[in-house]
Scaffold this active site. Structure first.
Site, PDB file in Angstrom:
ATOM      1  N   GLU A  91       0.787  -1.226   0.000  1.00 52.08           N
ATOM      2  CA  GLU A  91       0.000   0.000   0.000  1.00 52.08           C
ATOM      3  C   GLU A  91       0.823   1.281   0.000  1.00 52.08           C
ATOM      4  O   GLU A  91       0.361   2.311  -0.493  1.00 52.08           O
ATOM      5  CB  GLU A  91      -0.946   0.001   1.217  1.00 52.08           C
ATOM      6  CG  GLU A  91      -2.002  -1.095   1.194  1.00 52.08           C
ATOM      7  CD  GLU A  91      -3.006  -0.895   0.073  1.00 52.08           C
ATOM      8  OE1 GLU A  91      -3.314   0.264  -0.269  1.00 52.08           O
ATOM      9  OE2 GLU A  91      -3.464  -1.914  -0.497  1.00 52.08           O
ATOM     10  N   SER A 431     -52.401 -23.699  36.531  1.00 45.23           N
ATOM     11  CA  SER A 431     -52.189 -24.144  37.913  1.00 45.23           C
ATOM     12  C   SER A 431     -50.833 -23.734  38.472  1.00 45.23           C
ATOM     13  O   SER A 431     -50.606 -23.865  39.687  1.00 45.23           O
ATOM     14  CB  SER A 431     -52.344 -25.661  37.998  1.00 45.23           C
ATOM     15  OG  SER A 431     -53.675 -26.036  37.716  1.00 45.23           O
TER      16      SER A 431
END
Length: 758
Positions: A91, A431
């Site tokens: 780069e 229940s």
């Protein structure tokens, strides 16, 4: 003539001055325009890359992240030299020589671009950093925009070089670059592509990541392997040319294949074992964001949670193991031919929610969309499958702290923002709500051996029945709760042993935050609650009547490890310790020989445990909530669309929900080797063992302490001292304080019990 010439000169002079002024003004405006797009001095001195916030379990496992840009920040000291060498060789070979801009490289690139038609970049590493760190590039750039951006990049790059060392620039660059597949920075890229830390990267792997910088789409090793391989080898060739790599090394490395972490990319980079828990954390964090002034998605927070990753893995496995087979059982029994009306409603609703239908231009277009989907077999099948998908909500709490240790909010463990069936649904608990009603009755002076008539009644038109339609004579509270006898629970309310107002008060104190409909039918669990609320209420019983607010976030640190805040659960006394212990002991009977007995004989879980099943009308919702002295866990199983329900007895809580609880508890205690604990009786001596005259309970319904006059022997149970039917002092010899845990001495009385599957 001379006068005319003089006049022309004067006009020309003024024109030149005016033009100069206009040029100066235009230049000033142009410079101002460029400057306005530059980062501020503060931004240059304190660049702020977007960092993912990490979420950790209590045992130190990274379980998820929140991010706009998925990033793990790394230090330049942790980066292997070959990573930097590959980057510079490819780069920016003059990185250590230039001052932010490489003019020679720029000129050469322009010549190639203009005269040779070859596209070549000229940006230095510092320029690329400037562009990405400060978002200088805009979407859909014109040629003018690109020119302006380049000028801003140059200026910003020069300023960056003034403020930072070369190593600092490299560190920032490696932390902000985009590597594709959701990975910002080389730290996250290493995880996504190779499931490694940066320190572990090899030379070829480093070259792959540097290759991706040119174009993550064009050189994506997952989707364009050959191109990525060629580009990787080019990067390594560049390293040879710059002296970072020998020819021999290059010849060896270039033949190596790219070995990718396919499992990671398949599951997604936000992979987590607890997606619904993560969403629960996100909702809490966003509520308190303003207080601390942070951004959850950018500030790189470290969030430490209560979740135990080991328990979570076991919970996931228990849900999958039970519900995969259970889904097949349901699919075999469900016949859409018997529910054509419901199916038409579901299809209609699904079509009207389609974006194509909603955005259709007119009625005719909507009709066309509607008919197209209505007769699309694949679409109809997808509606059927979604409607009949069994869902689950499963949560585990630490009894003593209120910490959430595991959470499974749904069947789909990969869908992060799916409906959380632990916190975001409210259903009738059936229940499973009865222990709260019994807690009120016990607190009002009843006791486990207290007899209630198991006979039908009519209370203003309300006449509940037992699950198996059975009836009987007097039965005890213990049996009524253990075998989930509806008539017994209902009589506690209509006979005013458990007033409705006090049920609402107890429920709220124990952890039920939902507004309850306080009607007599609440004895059978008809008011809507969430699984987390119910589990929290049961944890209160397990914790000797002390309620702990469920907690999931323990502490928050910033990206530098500095403490932001710590959190603990809010605790309060909800109900008396004696009441909690007596109800817990009755719920132990439910597990040992009542509706939850399969925990013992089928799943072979033998630790001290208490619990309660729950099943709603027409088998719409199945529950099991239970606890040990250490952990409380709640399971809800049902369907998102309440037009769908289980089709028979297999949809009861004991069959549909209990197995998840039992599988989890069995494996947790076996794998984590938790210490053996038992429920502790109150130390104040108020809970005692009592010998009752058996016929006084089951024949007369008027309990008396045992004496020589009793015809049918002894019935033994425990009670609060204050609630013993005859005077304590006069009958001291008839009961003994329990030294350890309680066990029923007489279990022959079974004629009043009902189906164990309720």
């Amino acid at each position: 003539m001379a006068k005319a010439i003089k006049k022309k000169r004067k006009v020309l002079r003024y024109s030149l001055i005016l033009t100069g002024l206009l040029l100066i003004a235009a230049s000033a405006l142009f410079i101002q325009y460029i400057i306005e797009g530059l980062p501020s001095l503060e931004e240059l001195e304190n660049p702020r890359p977007q960092l993912a916030s990490n979420v950790y379990s209590s045992d130190g496992v990274l379980i998820g992240q929140f991010f706009k840009e998925n990033r793990i920040e790394i230090s330049i000291k942790d980066v292997p030299p070959h990573v930097i060498q590959a980057l510079i060789a490819t780069e920016d070979r003059k990185f250590y020589e230039h001052w932010g801009v490489d003019l020679e490289r720029f000129v050469k690139a322009m010549i190639k671009n203009i005269f040779l038609g070859r596209r070549e970049g000229a940006s230095t590493i510092t320029q690329q950093l400037a562009k990405n760190l400060y978002d200088l590039k805009i979407q859909n750039e014109t040629l003018f925009d690109t020119g302006i951006r380049k000028i801003r990049e140059w200026i910003t790059a020069v300023q960056i070089e003034k403020n930072y060392t070369k190593d600092e620039i490299l560190e920032m660059y490696l932390n902000v670059q985009w590597f594709g597949h959701g990975a910002y920075g080389i730290g996250m890229a290493s995880k996504v592509y190779f499931d490694k830390s940066v320190q572990e990267l090899t030379v070829p792997e480093s070259a792959v990541l540097v290759a991706i910088l040119k174009s993550w789409v064009y050189y994506d090793p997952y989707n364009r392997y050959e191109r990525a391989l060629q580009r990787r080898n080019l990067v390594m060739k560049n390293m040879v040319e710059t002296g970072y790599l020998s020819e021999e090394e290059y010849d060896k490395y270039k033949l190596m294949p790219i070995k990718l972490s396919y499992e990671k990319i398949k599951n997604g980079i936000r992979s987590t074992i607890a997606p619904h828990f993560l969403e629960h954390i996100r909702r809490q964090m966003e509520k308190i964001a303003a207080k601390y002034g942070y951004d959850l998605y950018r500030d790189g927070l470290n969030i430490y949670t209560s979740l135990d990753s080991r328990m979570q893995e076991i919970a996931n496995k228990a849900v999958e193991l039970h519900l995969n087979d259970f889904q097949k059982q349901f699919d075999r029994s469900w016949k859409w031919s018997e529910y054509k009306g419901d199916l038409n409603e579901l299809i209609d609703k699904a079509i009207r929610n389609r974006i194509e239908y909603k955005t259709a231009q007119d009625a005719e277009a909507r009709k066309e969309v509607y008919n197209r989907f209505k007769y699309d077999r694949e679409f109809v099948d997808s509606v059927k499958k979604a409607a009949t998908r069994i869902e689950v909500g499963f949560v585990v709490l630490d009894v003593k702290t209120g910490e959430i240790k595991a959470m499974v909010g749904g069947r789909n463990q990969r869908f992060l923002y799916g409906l959380n069936h632990v916190t975001q649904i409210k259903r009738q608990p059936g229940s499973a709500f009865k222990p709260i009603v019994y807690s009120v009755a016990i607190d009002n002076g009843l006791y486990p051996a207290y007899p209630i008539l198991n006979q039908p009644f009519d209370y203003n038109g309300w006449s509940p029945q037992n699950f198996d339609l059975s009836t009987g004579g007097f039965t005890t509270l213990r049996t009524g709760l253990a075998h989930s006898i509806n008539i017994v629970a209902a009589r506690l309310i209509i006979e005013d042993y458990a007033p409705l107002w006090k049920i609402g008060l107890f429920a709220e104190k124990m952890g039920i935050k939902s507004k309850l409909d306080l009607y007599p039918s609440i004895a059978l669990g008809t008011s809507l609650v969430s699984p987390l609320e119910m589990t929290s209420a049961f944890a209160t019983l397990a914790n000797r009547g002390i309620y702990n607010e469920p907690i999931s976030i323990l502490k928050i640190e910033d990206k530098d490890g500095i403490l932001v805040d710590k959190f603990t659960s809010e605790a309060r006394e909800a109900i008396p310790e004696e009441t909690a212990y007596l109800v817990t002991d009755m719920m132990r009977t439910a597990v040992d020989e009542g509706t939850g007995v399969s925990i013992r004989y089928r799943f072979n879980f033998q630790r001290p445990a208490a619990g309660k099943t729950g099943t709603t009308q027409d088998f719409a919702d199945a529950w099991f909530i239970g606890f040990t002295p250490q952990l409380a866990a709640g399971v809800w199983v049902g369907f998102d669309d309440q037009q769908v329900s289980f089709t028979g007895d297999y949809g009861q809580g004991a069959r549909a929900a209990l197995p998840v609880w039992a599988l989890f508890m069995h494996d947790v205690y076996q794998q984590l080797d938790l210490p053996l604990e038992d429920f502790q009786m109150p130390a104040n001596g108020n809970i005692v063992t009592v010998n009752y005259c058996r016929e006084s309970i089951f024949e007369l319904g008027n309990p008396k302490l045992y004496s020589r006059d009793c015809r049918n022997g002894i019935y033994t149970d425990i009670s609060n001292v204050r609630d013993i039917p005859d005077t304590y002092d006069a009958m001291r010899d008839n009961y003994v304080k329990l030294p350890t845990k309680y066990a029923i001495k007489d279990t022959a009385e079974t004629q009043d019990s009902v189906s164990i599957f309720r």
